[in-house]
Design an enzyme around this catalytic site. Structure first.
Site, mmCIF file in Angstrom:
data_model
loop_
_atom_site.group_PDB
_atom_site.id
_atom_site.type_symbol
_atom_site.label_atom_id
_atom_site.label_comp_id
_atom_site.label_asym_id
_atom_site.label_seq_id
_atom_site.Cartn_x
_atom_site.Cartn_y
_atom_site.Cartn_z
ATOM 1 N N LYS A 8 0.848 -1.207 0.000
ATOM 2 C CA LYS A 8 0.000 0.000 0.000
ATOM 3 C C LYS A 8 0.869 1.236 0.000
ATOM 4 O O LYS A 8 2.038 1.204 0.413
ATOM 5 C CB LYS A 8 -0.941 0.026 1.220
ATOM 6 C CG LYS A 8 -0.271 0.013 2.602
ATOM 7 C CD LYS A 8 0.229 1.337 3.103
ATOM 8 C CE LYS A 8 0.898 1.219 4.472
ATOM 9 N NZ LYS A 8 1.698 2.397 4.859
ATOM 10 N N ALA A 85 9.815 -3.338 6.688
ATOM 11 C CA ALA A 85 9.923 -2.067 7.427
ATOM 12 C C ALA A 85 10.158 -0.900 6.474
ATOM 13 O O ALA A 85 11.011 -0.037 6.692
ATOM 14 C CB ALA A 85 11.030 -2.140 8.488
ATOM 15 N N GLY A 87 7.437 1.010 5.063
ATOM 16 C CA GLY A 87 6.311 1.947 4.979
ATOM 17 C C GLY A 87 5.297 1.552 3.926
ATOM 18 O O GLY A 87 4.377 2.301 3.613
ATOM 19 N N LEU A 88 5.453 0.330 3.374
ATOM 20 C CA LEU A 88 4.548 -0.135 2.321
ATOM 21 C C LEU A 88 3.581 -1.205 2.824
ATOM 22 O O LEU A 88 2.821 -1.783 2.036
ATOM 23 C CB LEU A 88 5.362 -0.682 1.132
ATOM 24 C CG LEU A 88 6.257 0.352 0.439
ATOM 25 C CD1 LEU A 88 7.173 -0.327 -0.575
ATOM 26 C CD2 LEU A 88 5.396 1.413 -0.263
ATOM 27 N N GLY A 91 4.402 -6.589 5.683
ATOM 28 C CA GLY A 91 4.085 -7.583 6.715
ATOM 29 C C GLY A 91 2.595 -7.596 7.036
ATOM 30 O O GLY A 91 1.998 -8.655 7.250
ATOM 31 N N SER A 92 1.984 -6.411 7.044
ATOM 32 C CA SER A 92 0.550 -6.303 7.341
ATOM 33 C C SER A 92 -0.279 -6.929 6.220
ATOM 34 O O SER A 92 -1.287 -7.600 6.471
ATOM 35 C CB SER A 92 0.144 -4.838 7.494
ATOM 36 O OG SER A 92 0.905 -4.225 8.502
ATOM 37 N N ASP A 125 -2.152 -1.626 10.522
ATOM 38 C CA ASP A 125 -2.394 -1.532 9.076
ATOM 39 C C ASP A 125 -3.116 -2.762 8.523
ATOM 40 O O ASP A 125 -3.511 -2.773 7.355
ATOM 41 C CB ASP A 125 -1.056 -1.394 8.315
ATOM 42 C CG ASP A 125 -0.565 0.043 8.263
ATOM 43 O OD1 ASP A 125 -1.337 0.951 8.623
ATOM 44 O OD2 ASP A 125 0.592 0.240 7.855
HETATM 45 O O1 C5P Z 1 0.120 -1.530 15.195
HETATM 46 P P1 C5P Z 1 1.563 -1.705 14.844
HETATM 47 O O2 C5P Z 1 2.220 -2.763 15.675
HETATM 48 O O3 C5P Z 1 1.792 -1.918 13.387
HETATM 49 O O4 C5P Z 1 2.263 -0.329 15.187
HETATM 50 C C1 C5P Z 1 3.662 -0.209 15.334
HETATM 51 C C2 C5P Z 1 3.965 0.947 16.253
HETATM 52 O O5 C5P Z 1 3.614 2.179 15.600
HETATM 53 C C3 C5P Z 1 3.152 0.966 17.523
HETATM 54 O O6 C5P Z 1 3.827 0.248 18.523
HETATM 55 C C4 C5P Z 1 3.059 2.426 17.852
HETATM 56 O O7 C5P Z 1 4.223 2.834 18.508
HETATM 57 C C5 C5P Z 1 3.035 3.102 16.510
HETATM 58 N N1 C5P Z 1 1.663 3.446 16.055
HETATM 59 C C6 C5P Z 1 1.005 4.524 16.619
HETATM 60 N N2 C5P Z 1 -0.236 4.852 16.201
HETATM 61 C C7 C5P Z 1 -0.853 4.169 15.204
HETATM 62 C C8 C5P Z 1 -0.195 3.068 14.605
HETATM 63 C C9 C5P Z 1 1.060 2.738 15.056
HETATM 64 O O8 C5P Z 1 1.545 5.163 17.534
HETATM 65 N N3 C5P Z 1 -2.064 4.529 14.799
#
Ligand code: C5P
Length: 277
Positions: A8, A85, A87-88, A91-92, A125
């Site tokens: 994405k 890692a 930004g695309l 993994g999600s 994501d």
């Molecule tokens: O949800 P995910 O594990 O992918 O997010 C990785 C990190 O990004 C979280 O631990 C958090 O620090 C940060 N994050 C955030 N707010 C979001 C999404 C991610 O602070 N809406």
């Protein structure tokens, strides 16, 4: 069963504040693009993952977490094309596809809200990728409003070749950099315009400034895409991948060749969600 886990980009990403749970409140227009990982699942009792990038095959891979969450085994084979890692959402996207493959293979017939709940547990994501195509994402990432597919656009993805931790970028973000208010973020950027599907909105990404402070190489990628003639250049998600919109396929291929980037195009919902056996 097999499928493609598309990457994405965030055409817009506005962080509007910090939440009591430590995550950030955001609103983002997300779009699947044609760079994709390949994932297949064969039903077996044991749970295994083979990946062409061995360091990604560890226990914490989101594909394995998805299977554990649904209490199922299986032999997953993952071929990575999306930088990790980056930004695309690689993994999600893999995780969301794993959930859909498990649902179909084991005939779990999970309701959309059950799949969404599982996706949100796996990462912010992941819910987006259950809908794919063009969607407006809000909250922590769990509120997804599917929108009509935007008209096909070509773009170039340029990655500085270094991973950047999403958590670090959010930590680096300063409160004075937040977008003014959730309402302004939604309306000001013209949610109505996005719904009309007429054109891509003007780019904005609250995470660009903190990501640039952590990874100055992002600035070089931006400059290269600009110099090569990309019309709009923006960081995707928390980076470090930068994308530039192109005028069409030949323009995208030329810019990709000139910058060392990858030419890609928007992928509509129906194509993004296709599975095959
Ligand atoms: O949800 P995910 O594990 O992918 O997010 C990785 C990190 O990004 C979280 O631990 C958090 O620090 C940060 N994050 C955030 N707010 C979001 C999404 C991610 O602070 N809406």
């Amino acid at each position: 069963m097999r499928g493609l886990a598309y990457a994405k980009i965030n055409l817009t990403l506005e962080v509007t504040g910090k939440r009591p749970d430590g995550y950030h409140e955001l609103i983002s227009l997300m779009q699947t693009v044609s760079l994709a990982d390949e994932l297949s699942l064969q039903p077996t009792e044991a749970l295994t993952l083979e990946c062409d990038v061995p360091e990604l095959a560890g226990d914490d891979n989101l594909v394995l977490k998805a299977a554990r969450l649904l209490g199922r085994g299986g032999r997953f084979v993952l071929r990575k094309h999306i930088p990790a890692a980056g930004g695309l959402g690689g993994g999600s996207s893999d995780a969301a596809l794993a959930l859909r493959l498990l649902d179909v293979t084991y005939e779990l017939r999970l309701k959309p809200e059950q799949l969404l709940e599982a996706a949100a547990k796996l990462g912010s994501d992941v819910p987006f990728f259950l809908h794919a195509g063009t969607a407006l994402v809000a909250g922590r990432g769990e509120r997804v409003t599917p929108l009509p597919d935007l008209p096909p656009h070509w773009l170039v993805l340029l990655n500085p070749g270094l991973p950047l931790s999403t958590a670090r970028v959010f930590q680096e973000l300063r409160p004075e950099e937040y977008s003014p208010s959730p309402a302004a973020a939604g309306e000001g950027r013209g949610e109505g315009t996005w719904r009309s599907g007429n054109d891509v909105p003007s780019p904005v990404n609250t995470l660009e400034a903190p990501a640039l402070r952590l990874e100055p190489a992002i600035g070089g990628c931006r400059a290269r895409l600009r110099a090569a003639g990309a019309s709009q250049v923006l960081l995707s998600g928390s980076g470090p991948t930068v994308f530039g919109l192109a005028a069409g396929e030949s323009d995208a291929r030329r810019i990709a060749e000139q910058t060392g980037g990858i030419a890609a195009r928007f992928v509509a919902r129906e194509q993004a969600l296709a599975l095959s056996s």
